[in-house]
Design a protein around this motif. Structure first.
Motif, PDB file in Angstrom:
ATOM      1  N   LEU A 100       6.671   7.539  34.242  1.00 47.63           N
ATOM      2  CA  LEU A 100       6.842   6.153  33.432  1.00 47.63           C
ATOM      3  C   LEU A 100       6.285   5.287  34.331  1.00 47.63           C
ATOM      4  O   LEU A 100       6.579   5.376  35.654  1.00 47.63           O
ATOM      5  CB  LEU A 100       8.081   5.904  32.811  1.00 47.63           C
ATOM      6  N   PRO A 101       5.351   4.257  33.786  1.00 47.94           N
ATOM      7  CA  PRO A 101       4.669   3.271  34.715  1.00 47.94           C
ATOM      8  C   PRO A 101       5.710   2.610  35.695  1.00 47.94           C
ATOM      9  O   PRO A 101       6.971   2.225  35.129  1.00 47.94           O
ATOM     10  CB  PRO A 101       3.864   2.298  33.858  1.00 47.94           C
ATOM     11  N   GLY A 102       5.470   2.426  36.886  1.00 47.13           N
ATOM     12  CA  GLY A 102       6.407   1.746  37.840  1.00 47.13           C
ATOM     13  C   GLY A 102       7.945   2.520  38.255  1.00 47.13           C
ATOM     14  O   GLY A 102       8.540   1.741  38.730  1.00 47.13           O
ATOM     15  N   THR A 103       7.769   3.590  37.701  1.00 44.22           N
ATOM     16  CA  THR A 103       9.154   4.490  38.002  1.00 44.22           C
ATOM     17  C   THR A 103       8.829   5.853  38.632  1.00 44.22           C
ATOM     18  O   THR A 103       7.607   6.323  38.664  1.00 44.22           O
ATOM     19  CB  THR A 103      10.198   4.653  36.892  1.00 44.22           C
ATOM     20  N   ASN A 104       9.890   6.493  39.012  1.00 42.51           N
ATOM     21  CA  ASN A 104       9.755   7.771  39.410  1.00 42.51           C
ATOM     22  C   ASN A 104      10.116   8.920  38.228  1.00 42.51           C
ATOM     23  O   ASN A 104      10.578   9.991  38.597  1.00 42.51           O
ATOM     24  CB  ASN A 104      10.480   8.226  40.806  1.00 42.51           C
ATOM     25  N   VAL A 105      10.417   8.303  37.220  1.00 38.79           N
ATOM     26  CA  VAL A 105      10.883   9.417  36.027  1.00 38.79           C
ATOM     27  C   VAL A 105       9.644   9.533  35.139  1.00 38.79           C
ATOM     28  O   VAL A 105       8.862   9.003  34.776  1.00 38.79           O
ATOM     29  CB  VAL A 105      12.063   8.293  35.247  1.00 38.79           C
ATOM     30  N   SER A 106       9.936  10.928  34.811  1.00 41.40           N
ATOM     31  CA  SER A 106       8.837  11.543  33.888  1.00 41.40           C
ATOM     32  C   SER A 106       8.818  11.058  32.598  1.00 41.40           C
ATOM     33  O   SER A 106      10.105  10.911  31.963  1.00 41.40           O
ATOM     34  CB  SER A 106       8.893  13.054  33.925  1.00 41.40           C
ATOM     35  N   VAL A 107       7.872  11.060  31.712  1.00 42.91           N
ATOM     36  CA  VAL A 107       7.709  10.484  30.466  1.00 42.91           C
ATOM     37  C   VAL A 107       8.340  11.874  29.531  1.00 42.91           C
ATOM     38  O   VAL A 107       8.843  11.564  28.618  1.00 42.91           O
ATOM     39  CB  VAL A 107       6.286  10.440  30.156  1.00 42.91           C
ATOM     40  N   VAL A 108       7.898  13.112  30.099  1.00 41.45           N
ATOM     41  CA  VAL A 108       8.389  14.124  29.365  1.00 41.45           C
ATOM     42  C   VAL A 108       9.729  14.237  28.674  1.00 41.45           C
ATOM     43  O   VAL A 108      10.164  14.468  27.597  1.00 41.45           O
ATOM     44  CB  VAL A 108       8.071  15.411  29.847  1.00 41.45           C
ATOM     45  N   PRO A 109      10.933  13.901  29.528  1.00 39.68           N
ATOM     46  CA  PRO A 109      12.426  14.157  29.027  1.00 39.68           C
ATOM     47  C   PRO A 109      12.649  13.164  28.365  1.00 39.68           C
ATOM     48  O   PRO A 109      13.624  12.842  27.425  1.00 39.68           O
ATOM     49  CB  PRO A 109      13.140  14.407  30.553  1.00 39.68           C
ATOM     50  N   VAL A 110      11.869  11.790  28.538  1.00 38.44           N
ATOM     51  CA  VAL A 110      12.102  10.687  27.688  1.00 38.44           C
ATOM     52  C   VAL A 110      11.537  10.780  26.297  1.00 38.44           C
ATOM     53  O   VAL A 110      12.429  10.583  25.405  1.00 38.44           O
ATOM     54  CB  VAL A 110      11.758   9.447  28.351  1.00 38.44           C
ATOM     55  N   LEU A 111      10.425  11.457  26.354  1.00 38.22           N
ATOM     56  CA  LEU A 111       9.794  11.820  24.725  1.00 38.22           C
ATOM     57  C   LEU A 111      10.940  12.891  24.211  1.00 38.22           C
ATOM     58  O   LEU A 111      10.940  12.801  22.978  1.00 38.22           O
ATOM     59  CB  LEU A 111       8.374  12.332  25.173  1.00 38.22           C
ATOM     60  N   GLN A 112      11.309  13.648  25.039  1.00 35.86           N
ATOM     61  CA  GLN A 112      12.228  14.907  24.297  1.00 35.86           C
ATOM     62  C   GLN A 112      13.427  14.190  23.565  1.00 35.86           C
ATOM     63  O   GLN A 112      13.522  14.402  22.345  1.00 35.86           O
ATOM     64  CB  GLN A 112      12.917  15.657  25.512  1.00 35.86           C
ATOM     65  N   LEU A 113      14.078  13.117  24.084  1.00 41.11           N
ATOM     66  CA  LEU A 113      15.026  12.333  23.327  1.00 41.11           C
ATOM     67  C   LEU A 113      14.620  11.591  22.068  1.00 41.11           C
ATOM     68  O   LEU A 113      15.198  11.506  21.147  1.00 41.11           O
ATOM     69  CB  LEU A 113      16.015  11.499  24.219  1.00 41.11           C
ATOM     70  N   LEU A 114      13.482  10.891  22.658  1.00 39.70           N
ATOM     71  CA  LEU A 114      13.004   9.946  21.503  1.00 39.70           C
ATOM     72  C   LEU A 114      12.371  10.847  20.311  1.00 39.70           C
ATOM     73  O   LEU A 114      12.390  10.170  19.237  1.00 39.70           O
ATOM     74  CB  LEU A 114      11.747   9.316  22.237  1.00 39.70           C
ATOM     75  N   ALA A 115      11.798  11.870  20.422  1.00 37.50           N
ATOM     76  CA  ALA A 115      11.389  12.902  19.437  1.00 37.50           C
ATOM     77  C   ALA A 115      12.287  13.605  18.900  1.00 37.50           C
ATOM     78  O   ALA A 115      12.449  13.784  17.638  1.00 37.50           O
ATOM     79  CB  ALA A 115      10.174  13.355  19.996  1.00 37.50           C
ATOM     80  N   LEU A 116      13.014  14.448  19.620  1.00 33.67           N
ATOM     81  CA  LEU A 116      13.807  15.228  19.196  1.00 33.67           C
ATOM     82  C   LEU A 116      14.820  14.915  18.431  1.00 33.67           C
ATOM     83  O   LEU A 116      15.556  15.525  17.541  1.00 33.67           O
ATOM     84  CB  LEU A 116      14.233  16.562  20.073  1.00 33.67           C
ATOM     85  N   THR A 117      15.658  13.845  19.023  1.00 34.01           N
ATOM     86  CA  THR A 117      16.825  13.379  18.269  1.00 34.01           C
ATOM     87  C   THR A 117      16.756  13.059  17.008  1.00 34.01           C
ATOM     88  O   THR A 117      17.414  13.421  16.084  1.00 34.01           O
ATOM     89  CB  THR A 117      17.373  12.162  19.244  1.00 34.01           C
ATOM     90  N   PRO A 118      15.813  12.004  16.569  1.00 33.58           N
ATOM     91  CA  PRO A 118      15.544  11.795  15.092  1.00 33.58           C
ATOM     92  C   PRO A 118      15.063  12.893  14.258  1.00 33.58           C
ATOM     93  O   PRO A 118      15.452  13.221  13.040  1.00 33.58           O
ATOM     94  CB  PRO A 118      14.595  10.672  15.027  1.00 33.58           C
ATOM     95  N   LEU A 119      14.236  14.020  14.790  1.00 35.76           N
ATOM     96  CA  LEU A 119      13.908  15.034  14.060  1.00 35.76           C
ATOM     97  C   LEU A 119      15.073  15.977  13.796  1.00 35.76           C
ATOM     98  O   LEU A 119      15.246  16.550  12.988  1.00 35.76           O
ATOM     99  CB  LEU A 119      12.978  15.775  14.923  1.00 35.76           C
ATOM    100  N   ALA A 120      16.138  16.179  14.805  1.00 33.88           N
ATOM    101  CA  ALA A 120      17.340  17.024  14.482  1.00 33.88           C
ATOM    102  C   ALA A 120      18.231  16.241  13.469  1.00 33.88           C
ATOM    103  O   ALA A 120      18.408  17.045  12.578  1.00 33.88           O
ATOM    104  CB  ALA A 120      18.134  17.134  15.889  1.00 33.88           C
ATOM    105  N   PHE A 121      18.185  15.010  13.357  1.00 32.19           N
ATOM    106  CA  PHE A 121      18.996  14.256  12.656  1.00 32.19           C
ATOM    107  C   PHE A 121      18.399  14.641  11.059  1.00 32.19           C
ATOM    108  O   PHE A 121      19.040  14.759  10.210  1.00 32.19           O
ATOM    109  CB  PHE A 121      19.100  12.785  12.671  1.00 32.19           C
ATOM    110  N   TRP A 122      17.123  14.344  11.062  1.00 32.23           N
ATOM    111  CA  TRP A 122      16.291  14.596   9.763  1.00 32.23           C
ATOM    112  C   TRP A 122      16.457  16.055   9.073  1.00 32.23           C
ATOM    113  O   TRP A 122      16.720  16.151   8.059  1.00 32.23           O
ATOM    114  CB  TRP A 122      14.916  13.978   9.939  1.00 32.23           C
ATOM    115  N   LEU A 123      16.160  17.048  10.151  1.00 32.13           N
ATOM    116  CA  LEU A 123      16.273  18.447   9.709  1.00 32.13           C
ATOM    117  C   LEU A 123      17.682  18.748   9.345  1.00 32.13           C
ATOM    118  O   LEU A 123      17.796  19.445   8.437  1.00 32.13           O
ATOM    119  CB  LEU A 123      15.833  19.459  10.908  1.00 32.13           C
TER     120      LEU A 123
END
Length: 160
Positions: A117-140
């Protein structure tokens, strides 16, 4: 147990199973590429434990949105902007906090392939994991419950 109670139990089971399967798949695909593990190994058992943690996070996020919605089965109907905003804001904050804490405690680090993530030492990948999979899990999970509630087709329809 009444009909609504049965639906709540079905939904709880569906959400738990769906969230676990989504996160377990994600963990096993992205971990070898983007993570270097420090205090634990990247075995299937470790990925299963990480996925159980992700299921717990899923439930906390679900409960938070339920609190804002004042309805436990909020996800069974159309989602309001307030529900989306709550979910996305909490998923973003939670994922960033977990990653920052794990990095600070040397639980893992990232490979050179992990986008940050710009300006941080945190990867985009785990952030996208919760942002994408959480609503997908709710919907499914809601789709699974709807299919379980649907009356079975007549036997004659199966032979047409």
């Amino acid at each position: 147990m009444g009909r609504e109670g049965t639906n709540v139990v079905r939904h709880a089971l569906a959400l738990t199973v769906v969230a676990f399967l989504l996160h377990f798949t994600w963990e096993n695909i992205q971990c070898p590429v983007f993570f270097e593990h420090g205090s634990y190994d990247a075995s299937l058992g470790s990925m299963a434990l990480a996925s159980l943690g992700d299921v717990g996070i899923t439930w906390v996020l679900y409960a938070a949105v339920a609190g804002v919605s004042r309805r436990w089965r909020w996800s069974a109907q159309g989602w309001s902007w307030r529900q989306w905003l709550t979910l996305m804001g909490l998923a973003l904050a939670t994922s960033w906090a977990i990653e920052a804490h794990a990095l600070a405690n040397h639980r893992w680090s990232y490979t050179a392939l992990a986008p940050l993530l710009p300006g941080t030492n945190v990867s985009v990948v785990p952030v996208l994991q919760l942002l994408a999979l959480t609503p997908l899990a709710f919907w499914l999970a809601d789709r699974v419950v709807r299919r379980l509630k649907a009356p079975p087709a007549a036997a004659s329809e199966h032979f047409r």
